[in-house]
Design a protein around this motif. Structure first.
Motif, PDB file in Angstrom:
ATOM      1  N   CYS A 130       0.807  -1.224   0.000  1.00  0.00           N
ATOM      2  CA  CYS A 130       0.000   0.000   0.000  1.00  0.00           C
ATOM      3  C   CYS A 130       0.842   1.276   0.000  1.00  0.00           C
ATOM      4  O   CYS A 130       1.877   1.350   0.642  1.00  0.00           O
ATOM      5  N   TRP A 131       0.329   2.277  -0.702  1.00  0.00           N
ATOM      6  CA  TRP A 131       0.835   3.649  -0.740  1.00  0.00           C
ATOM      7  C   TRP A 131       2.159   3.781  -1.473  1.00  0.00           C
ATOM      8  O   TRP A 131       2.346   3.183  -2.514  1.00  0.00           O
ATOM      9  N   ASP A 132       3.118   4.533  -0.975  1.00  0.00           N
ATOM     10  CA  ASP A 132       4.283   4.979  -1.751  1.00  0.00           C
ATOM     11  C   ASP A 132       5.190   3.790  -2.107  1.00  0.00           C
ATOM     12  O   ASP A 132       5.725   3.119  -1.219  1.00  0.00           O
ATOM     13  N   PRO A 133       5.422   3.540  -3.406  1.00  0.00           N
ATOM     14  CA  PRO A 133       6.255   2.409  -3.801  1.00  0.00           C
ATOM     15  C   PRO A 133       7.755   2.678  -3.768  1.00  0.00           C
ATOM     16  O   PRO A 133       8.536   1.818  -4.177  1.00  0.00           O
ATOM     17  N   HIS A 134       8.155   3.853  -3.270  1.00  0.00           N
ATOM     18  CA  HIS A 134       9.584   4.183  -3.271  1.00  0.00           C
ATOM     19  C   HIS A 134      10.048   4.598  -1.873  1.00  0.00           C
ATOM     20  O   HIS A 134      10.332   5.774  -1.615  1.00  0.00           O
ATOM     21  N   PRO A 135      10.142   3.635  -0.955  1.00  0.00           N
ATOM     22  CA  PRO A 135      10.608   3.934   0.403  1.00  0.00           C
ATOM     23  C   PRO A 135      12.084   4.297   0.422  1.00  0.00           C
ATOM     24  O   PRO A 135      12.867   3.824  -0.418  1.00  0.00           O
ATOM     25  N   ARG A 136      12.455   5.133   1.386  1.00  0.00           N
ATOM     26  CA  ARG A 136      13.852   5.508   1.574  1.00  0.00           C
ATOM     27  C   ARG A 136      14.170   5.532   3.062  1.00  0.00           C
ATOM     28  O   ARG A 136      13.366   5.992   3.875  1.00  0.00           O
ATOM     29  N   LEU A 137      15.349   5.038   3.385  1.00  0.00           N
ATOM     30  CA  LEU A 137      15.817   5.091   4.768  1.00  0.00           C
ATOM     31  C   LEU A 137      16.182   6.520   5.151  1.00  0.00           C
ATOM     32  O   LEU A 137      16.326   7.393   4.301  1.00  0.00           O
ATOM     33  N   GLY A 138      16.355   6.742   6.436  1.00  0.00           N
ATOM     34  CA  GLY A 138      16.747   8.055   6.924  1.00  0.00           C
ATOM     35  C   GLY A 138      15.542   8.876   7.334  1.00  0.00           C
ATOM     36  O   GLY A 138      14.470   8.347   7.613  1.00  0.00           O
ATOM     37  N   LYS A 139      15.738  10.185   7.385  1.00  0.00           N
ATOM     38  CA  LYS A 139      14.654  11.069   7.817  1.00  0.00           C
ATOM     39  C   LYS A 139      13.465  10.943   6.871  1.00  0.00           C
ATOM     40  O   LYS A 139      13.603  11.021   5.653  1.00  0.00           O
ATOM     41  N   GLN A 140      12.286  10.745   7.440  1.00  0.00           N
ATOM     42  CA  GLN A 140      11.070  10.632   6.640  1.00  0.00           C
ATOM     43  C   GLN A 140      10.442  12.011   6.429  1.00  0.00           C
ATOM     44  O   GLN A 140      10.627  12.916   7.240  1.00  0.00           O
ATOM     45  N   ARG A 141       9.709  12.145   5.344  1.00  0.00           N
ATOM     46  CA  ARG A 141       9.124  13.446   5.037  1.00  0.00           C
ATOM     47  C   ARG A 141       8.024  13.806   6.039  1.00  0.00           C
ATOM     48  O   ARG A 141       7.470  12.934   6.714  1.00  0.00           O
ATOM     49  N   ASP A 142       7.726  15.064   6.130  1.00  0.00           N
ATOM     50  CA  ASP A 142       6.660  15.531   7.009  1.00  0.00           C
ATOM     51  C   ASP A 142       5.303  15.211   6.395  1.00  0.00           C
ATOM     52  O   ASP A 142       5.176  15.072   5.164  1.00  0.00           O
ATOM     53  N   PRO A 143       4.263  15.111   7.217  1.00  0.00           N
ATOM     54  CA  PRO A 143       2.919  14.862   6.677  1.00  0.00           C
ATOM     55  C   PRO A 143       2.488  15.978   5.726  1.00  0.00           C
ATOM     56  O   PRO A 143       2.813  17.155   5.939  1.00  0.00           O
ATOM     57  N   VAL A 144       1.764  15.601   4.681  1.00  0.00           N
ATOM     58  CA  VAL A 144       1.167  16.584   3.786  1.00  0.00           C
ATOM     59  C   VAL A 144      -0.119  17.075   4.448  1.00  0.00           C
ATOM     60  O   VAL A 144      -0.990  16.269   4.773  1.00  0.00           O
ATOM     61  N   PRO A 145      -0.255  18.354   4.695  1.00  0.00           N
ATOM     62  CA  PRO A 145      -1.461  18.839   5.384  1.00  0.00           C
ATOM     63  C   PRO A 145      -2.746  18.400   4.689  1.00  0.00           C
ATOM     64  O   PRO A 145      -2.873  18.519   3.467  1.00  0.00           O
ATOM     65  N   GLY A 146      -3.673  17.881   5.485  1.00  0.00           N
ATOM     66  CA  GLY A 146      -4.983  17.522   4.972  1.00  0.00           C
ATOM     67  C   GLY A 146      -5.067  16.217   4.220  1.00  0.00           C
ATOM     68  O   GLY A 146      -6.114  15.901   3.649  1.00  0.00           O
ATOM     69  N   VAL A 147      -3.981  15.399   4.219  1.00  0.00           N
ATOM     70  CA  VAL A 147      -3.951  14.182   3.404  1.00  0.00           C
ATOM     71  C   VAL A 147      -3.761  12.940   4.277  1.00  0.00           C
ATOM     72  O   VAL A 147      -2.868  12.884   5.123  1.00  0.00           O
ATOM     73  N   HIS A 148      -4.603  11.950   4.042  1.00  0.00           N
ATOM     74  CA  HIS A 148      -4.596  10.661   4.732  1.00  0.00           C
ATOM     75  C   HIS A 148      -3.314   9.885   4.417  1.00  0.00           C
ATOM     76  O   HIS A 148      -2.964   9.697   3.257  1.00  0.00           O
ATOM     77  N   ASN A 149      -2.611   9.449   5.437  1.00  0.00           N
ATOM     78  CA  ASN A 149      -1.478   8.517   5.298  1.00  0.00           C
ATOM     79  C   ASN A 149      -0.477   8.951   4.227  1.00  0.00           C
ATOM     80  O   ASN A 149      -0.025   8.142   3.411  1.00  0.00           O
ATOM     81  N   SER A 150      -0.084  10.202   4.253  1.00  0.00           N
ATOM     82  CA  SER A 150       0.727  10.758   3.164  1.00  0.00           C
ATOM     83  C   SER A 150       2.173  10.287   3.168  1.00  0.00           C
ATOM     84  O   SER A 150       2.893  10.526   2.196  1.00  0.00           O
ATOM     85  N   GLY A 151       2.608   9.619   4.243  1.00  0.00           N
ATOM     86  CA  GLY A 151       3.993   9.178   4.293  1.00  0.00           C
ATOM     87  C   GLY A 151       4.190   7.679   4.355  1.00  0.00           C
ATOM     88  O   GLY A 151       5.316   7.204   4.518  1.00  0.00           O
ATOM     89  N   TRP A 152       3.114   6.908   4.220  1.00  0.00           N
ATOM     90  CA  TRP A 152       3.228   5.442   4.333  1.00  0.00           C
ATOM     91  C   TRP A 152       3.946   4.877   3.117  1.00  0.00           C
ATOM     92  O   TRP A 152       3.794   5.376   2.004  1.00  0.00           O
ATOM     93  N   VAL A 153       4.745   3.823   3.315  1.00  0.00           N
ATOM     94  CA  VAL A 153       5.582   3.303   2.227  1.00  0.00           C
ATOM     95  C   VAL A 153       5.398   1.794   2.058  1.00  0.00           C
ATOM     96  O   VAL A 153       5.127   1.069   3.007  1.00  0.00           O
TER      97      VAL A 153
END
Length: 376
Positions: A130-153
């Protein structure tokens, strides 16, 4: 910031040298219905939530060394215990193993210790489509305002899904994590792949075009790797879409999931009638059932209407979300298309970030059904 390709090269070079040698999967078989029911009876009614602490946006942020937060986890699991929850579903990620397997296993052991202190058994999820098909290690991005599960990988990411060389890393990860807890009854079970054929339409432009085909190749192998460890806990992978009851009409992924799981797990965000219809498809399979995702208030799937059905039938129940936080899953799915800052009705999640219930009536229902309203 840790560069995944460098770490990955080292992980591949190490091979399986640091992983316990599994038994040949041919020696082992899917649990019989009798064994599955005996395991299920020993658990009592399983009730809990999909769990990620409010200060983590995804699986990586939850378990990476710089952001793993045992104090926050302990606080939130104490809340779960207080309302009668006895299990949580927790997502892991293959890149955590690639990054630092020894450190990851220490943090995983710490999590199990904290959960056990509160009488809570984790159901661990190893892979996720589910969700973002391009995960990356390290610091994760901040949530996108108003968007459901915007950082899940997703796990594994698209670049690894079709890479034959990476399968050794995936096998190493599965065998290593399961071997760590193969005799540990504080761990409930292993949900090997979450929604494996979810097309992740939000990321359609960057998804692999052959995603479903590659997952269909991998999923039986993942079951085989896990089976080779011979854990005391059951294996499962939850069906979520398509036809379940008629074998002739099941798609390939559903067939693999239902044919190889020791206990049947499924997702349903339907209203009570739709939920009952799904149960009618699965009940004839004569195996214990876990609903590993439910509750979407605006769709008619609520604590008050769905949880009593599961209590009455002794079906394990996991609401999506617990404490509202960086995942922002109190926002609806379609907030990806139309961001929502303050929804009139929460979609998922049970508690505000300060620990107060979103709806006190829901928590009262949970406490009543779990017996937490009764005096000690």
């Amino acid at each position: 910031m840790l560069k995944a390709p460098v770490v990955l090269a080292g992980a591949m070079a190490a091979g399986l040298a640091l992983t316990p040698t599994p038994r040949a999967s041919a020696e082992l078989a899917r649990w019989s219905p009798d064994r599955a029911h005996r395991w299920h009876r020993a658990q009592g009614w399983l009730v809990g939530a999909n769990f990620i602490p409010a200060n983590a946006i995804n699986q990586l942020e939850m378990f990476q060394p710089g952001t793993f937060d045992p104090r926050r986890i302990d606080s939130e699991l104490r809340m779960a215990k207080h309302i009668g929850f006895n299990t949580v579903r927790v997502f892991l990620h293959d890149l955590l193993w690639v990054q630092d397997r020894a450190g990851f296993q220490r943090r995983l052991a710490r999590f199990v210790d904290i959960a056990a202190h509160h009488g809570i058994k984790p159901l661990f999820v190893l892979f996720d489509s589910c969700w973002d098909p391009h995960p990356r290690l390290g610091k994760q991005r901040d949530p996108v305002p108003g968007v459901h599960n915007s950082g899940w990988v997703q796990s594994p990411g698209a670049e690894h899904l079709g890479d034959p060389r990476y399968r050794r890393v995936m096998r190493d990860y599965v065998v290593g994590v399961l071997s760590q807890f193969r005799h540990d009854k504080r761990v409930l079970g292993w949900d090997l792949w979450n929604e494996p054929d979810n097309p992740s339409d939000v990321y359609k432009a960057v998804e692999r075009k052959d995603k479903i085909e590659r997952v269909a190749e991998l999923l039986p192998q993942v079951f085989g790797w896990a089976r080779s460890v011979d854990p005391v806990q059951p294996l499962t992978s939850g069906v979520w879409d398509g036809v379940w009851g008629d074998p002739a009409r099941r798609n390939e992924i559903n067939r693999i999931q239902l044919d190889l799981s020791d206990v049947i797990s499924f997702h349903s965000y339907a209203d009570p009638k739709g939920f009952e219809d799904r149960l009618a498809e699965l009940t004839p399979m004569n195996r214990p059932m876990l609903c590993t995702e439910y509750m979407a208030r605006t769709l008619g799937s609520t604590v008050e209407t769905i949880l009593p059905i599961m209590k009455g039938r002794n079906i394990g129940a996991y609401t999506w979300g617990f404490v509202a936080g960086k995942t922002q899953t109190f926002l609806p799915w379609d907030s990806w298309e139309r961001p929502v800052m303050d929804p009139p009705l929460w979609f998922h999640d049970l508690f505000n970030g300060d620990g107060t219930p979103y709806r006190a009536g829901e928590i009262n229902v949970i406490r009543e059904l779990t017996g937490r309203n009764r005096p000690s």
